[in-house]
Design a protein around this motif. Sequence first.
Motif, mmCIF file in Angstrom:
data_model
loop_
_atom_site.group_PDB
_atom_site.id
_atom_site.type_symbol
_atom_site.label_atom_id
_atom_site.label_comp_id
_atom_site.label_asym_id
_atom_site.label_seq_id
_atom_site.Cartn_x
_atom_site.Cartn_y
_atom_site.Cartn_z
ATOM 1 N N PHE A 15 0.845 -1.183 0.000
ATOM 2 C CA PHE A 15 0.000 0.000 0.000
ATOM 3 C C PHE A 15 0.883 1.236 0.000
ATOM 4 O O PHE A 15 2.093 1.157 0.248
ATOM 5 C CB PHE A 15 -0.921 0.007 1.219
ATOM 6 C CG PHE A 15 -0.190 -0.291 2.503
ATOM 7 C CD1 PHE A 15 0.390 0.719 3.226
ATOM 8 C CD2 PHE A 15 -0.050 -1.600 2.938
ATOM 9 C CE1 PHE A 15 1.089 0.438 4.395
ATOM 10 C CE2 PHE A 15 0.650 -1.880 4.116
ATOM 11 C CZ PHE A 15 1.213 -0.862 4.831
ATOM 12 N N ALA A 16 0.276 2.393 -0.272
ATOM 13 C CA ALA A 16 1.043 3.623 -0.406
ATOM 14 C C ALA A 16 1.150 4.407 0.888
ATOM 15 O O ALA A 16 2.045 5.224 1.044
ATOM 16 C CB ALA A 16 0.412 4.501 -1.486
ATOM 17 N N CYS A 17 0.248 4.181 1.820
ATOM 18 C CA CYS A 17 0.175 5.014 3.017
ATOM 19 C C CYS A 17 1.331 4.724 3.972
ATOM 20 O O CYS A 17 1.427 3.646 4.541
ATOM 21 C CB CYS A 17 -1.155 4.782 3.720
ATOM 22 S SG CYS A 17 -1.353 5.788 5.196
ATOM 23 N N ASP A 18 2.217 5.711 4.175
ATOM 24 C CA ASP A 18 3.382 5.516 5.036
ATOM 25 C C ASP A 18 2.996 5.381 6.501
ATOM 26 O O ASP A 18 3.786 4.869 7.305
ATOM 27 C CB ASP A 18 4.352 6.691 4.877
ATOM 28 C CG ASP A 18 5.041 6.709 3.523
ATOM 29 O OD1 ASP A 18 5.118 5.636 2.891
ATOM 30 O OD2 ASP A 18 5.477 7.788 3.100
ATOM 31 N N ALA A 19 1.819 5.864 6.874
ATOM 32 C CA ALA A 19 1.406 5.797 8.272
ATOM 33 C C ALA A 19 1.045 4.381 8.703
ATOM 34 O O ALA A 19 0.951 4.106 9.898
ATOM 35 C CB ALA A 19 0.218 6.719 8.508
ATOM 36 N N ILE A 20 0.843 3.478 7.753
ATOM 37 C CA ILE A 20 0.427 2.116 8.066
ATOM 38 C C ILE A 20 1.635 1.184 8.075
ATOM 39 O O ILE A 20 2.346 1.048 7.084
ATOM 40 C CB ILE A 20 -0.634 1.626 7.060
ATOM 41 C CG1 ILE A 20 -1.884 2.498 7.172
ATOM 42 C CG2 ILE A 20 -0.980 0.162 7.309
ATOM 43 C CD1 ILE A 20 -2.941 2.191 6.146
ATOM 44 N N GLU A 21 1.856 0.569 9.215
ATOM 45 C CA GLU A 21 2.992 -0.336 9.384
ATOM 46 C C GLU A 21 2.692 -1.727 8.837
ATOM 47 O O GLU A 21 3.551 -2.380 8.252
ATOM 48 C CB GLU A 21 3.337 -0.413 10.875
ATOM 49 C CG GLU A 21 4.681 -1.011 11.176
ATOM 50 C CD GLU A 21 5.064 -0.760 12.632
ATOM 51 O OE1 GLU A 21 4.520 -1.466 13.505
ATOM 52 O OE2 GLU A 21 5.896 0.128 12.889
ATOM 53 N N ASN A 22 1.464 -2.211 9.054
ATOM 54 C CA ASN A 22 1.037 -3.518 8.552
ATOM 55 C C ASN A 22 -0.394 -3.444 8.063
ATOM 56 O O ASN A 22 -1.242 -2.789 8.676
ATOM 57 C CB ASN A 22 1.098 -4.591 9.648
ATOM 58 C CG ASN A 22 2.475 -4.768 10.238
ATOM 59 O OD1 ASN A 22 2.701 -4.394 11.390
ATOM 60 N ND2 ASN A 22 3.407 -5.321 9.480
ATOM 61 N N LEU A 23 -0.668 -4.115 6.944
ATOM 62 C CA LEU A 23 -2.019 -4.322 6.454
ATOM 63 C C LEU A 23 -2.272 -5.819 6.475
ATOM 64 O O LEU A 23 -1.573 -6.580 5.801
ATOM 65 C CB LEU A 23 -2.175 -3.774 5.040
ATOM 66 C CG LEU A 23 -3.450 -4.166 4.281
ATOM 67 C CD1 LEU A 23 -4.680 -3.641 5.006
ATOM 68 C CD2 LEU A 23 -3.403 -3.654 2.848
ATOM 69 N N ILE A 24 -3.257 -6.246 7.265
ATOM 70 C CA ILE A 24 -3.509 -7.675 7.452
ATOM 71 C C ILE A 24 -4.916 -8.005 6.964
ATOM 72 O O ILE A 24 -5.893 -7.394 7.397
ATOM 73 C CB ILE A 24 -3.351 -8.072 8.937
ATOM 74 C CG1 ILE A 24 -1.917 -7.787 9.392
ATOM 75 C CG2 ILE A 24 -3.704 -9.546 9.153
ATOM 76 C CD1 ILE A 24 -1.712 -7.872 10.883
ATOM 77 N N ILE A 25 -4.983 -8.964 6.048
ATOM 78 C CA ILE A 25 -6.262 -9.452 5.544
ATOM 79 C C ILE A 25 -6.512 -10.811 6.180
ATOM 80 O O ILE A 25 -5.796 -11.772 5.902
ATOM 81 C CB ILE A 25 -6.250 -9.554 4.010
ATOM 82 C CG1 ILE A 25 -5.959 -8.170 3.398
ATOM 83 C CG2 ILE A 25 -7.584 -10.109 3.507
ATOM 84 C CD1 ILE A 25 -5.767 -8.190 1.901
ATOM 85 N N PRO A 26 -7.498 -10.924 7.057
ATOM 86 C CA PRO A 26 -7.710 -12.184 7.774
ATOM 87 C C PRO A 26 -8.081 -13.326 6.829
ATOM 88 O O PRO A 26 -8.663 -13.112 5.769
ATOM 89 C CB PRO A 26 -8.885 -11.861 8.710
ATOM 90 C CG PRO A 26 -8.907 -10.374 8.801
ATOM 91 C CD PRO A 26 -8.434 -9.876 7.484
ATOM 92 N N ARG A 27 -7.738 -14.523 7.267
ATOM 93 C CA ARG A 27 -8.155 -15.726 6.571
ATOM 94 C C ARG A 27 -9.399 -16.277 7.266
ATOM 95 O O ARG A 27 -9.472 -16.340 8.482
ATOM 96 C CB ARG A 27 -7.042 -16.771 6.575
ATOM 97 C CG ARG A 27 -7.424 -18.073 5.873
ATOM 98 C CD ARG A 27 -6.234 -19.010 5.795
ATOM 99 N NE ARG A 27 -5.203 -18.465 4.935
ATOM 100 C CZ ARG A 27 -3.973 -18.970 4.830
ATOM 101 N NH1 ARG A 27 -3.628 -19.999 5.571
ATOM 102 N NH2 ARG A 27 -3.099 -18.432 4.011
ATOM 103 N N SER A 28 -10.369 -16.671 6.469
ATOM 104 C CA SER A 28 -11.651 -17.114 7.009
ATOM 105 C C SER A 28 -11.671 -18.623 7.195
ATOM 106 O O SER A 28 -11.170 -19.377 6.356
ATOM 107 C CB SER A 28 -12.775 -16.687 6.064
ATOM 108 O OG SER A 28 -14.030 -17.096 6.554
ATOM 109 N N SER A 29 -12.250 -19.064 8.314
ATOM 110 C CA SER A 29 -12.489 -20.473 8.571
ATOM 111 C C SER A 29 -13.942 -20.651 8.963
ATOM 112 O O SER A 29 -14.593 -19.718 9.425
ATOM 113 C CB SER A 29 -11.583 -20.995 9.686
ATOM 114 O OG SER A 29 -10.234 -21.003 9.274
#
Length: 307
Positions: A15-29
């Motif tokens: 992603f482009a936003c420098d303010a974000i350290e991690n982007l996490i997309i959860p895995r569904s169960s």
Amino acid sequence: MSFFPGTDPQAGDRFACDAIENLIIPRSSDIGGFAVRRALPSRQRRLVGPFIFFDRMGPALLRAGEALDVKPHPHIGLSTVTYLFDGEIKHRDSLGTELVIRPGDINLMTAGRGIVHSERTPENLRGRPLSVSGLQTWLALPDDREEIDPAFSHTGFEAMPAIDSDGASGRVVIGNFAGLSSPVPVFTDTLYVDLRLAPARRFPFPAAHEERAVYILSGELNVAGDGFAADQLLVFRPGDEITLEAGPQGCHLMLVGGAALNSKRYIWWNFVSSSRDRIEKAKEEWRTGRFDIVPGDEEEFVPLPNM
């Protein structure tokens, strides 16, 4: 739920936003007929403040004849936090607690040296369709509190201070935020806020807490010009002042954070500890039946997994 045999989430796209350290997309169960999305722990990030586990339950509809039945299972070294948006869950534990949690309430169960609990659909709701939606999170306990006596705390919706500010509404569920303080008892700096923003509404997320994240429950969130969809966890860089901006349909968020722990935490099944040996001891105690039983729910239990 607090017992969840799912896999870790997948890493998100760049992603482009420098303010974000991690982007996490959860895995569904799939758990008992409805989806559970796990955001923490992940390959990218193990904790945000004391939050070591973050599950989004549903939204889902249990059909007539279906029910939530999480059998008695143990915990050590953490507090479980159950927060519902829809549906009801009956909690029983080895302290003798028996209570139904309803939307907007908070159940905070501190395991400490060890507790056992079950989570089931209440008897009066079985046999008819039931919607379920909510969050299950775990708070790792500080080093000096890992072996405290187990405890249980229930806080009703009406006791949590309300946010109501020109297109921003919600509740301070745990901790201090926007000049408001929740009565929910915790052992370290913890932030947990249920926030709804009207379309295009901007709202500040100050850097008052050492670690911070936002989970998008619905709608779209814009941060520094980048847009993010529902069911993503955004972890922000420490110290940055953040402005949250809702998309054209508004958004529903959970703000998460608090102080980082002083030492590493290990997590295995339902056990959290700063010591691998302590987890091995807990495994043996559960295997050999040395945890306390749950009064009123003694006939079943979740066996120790082979993993």
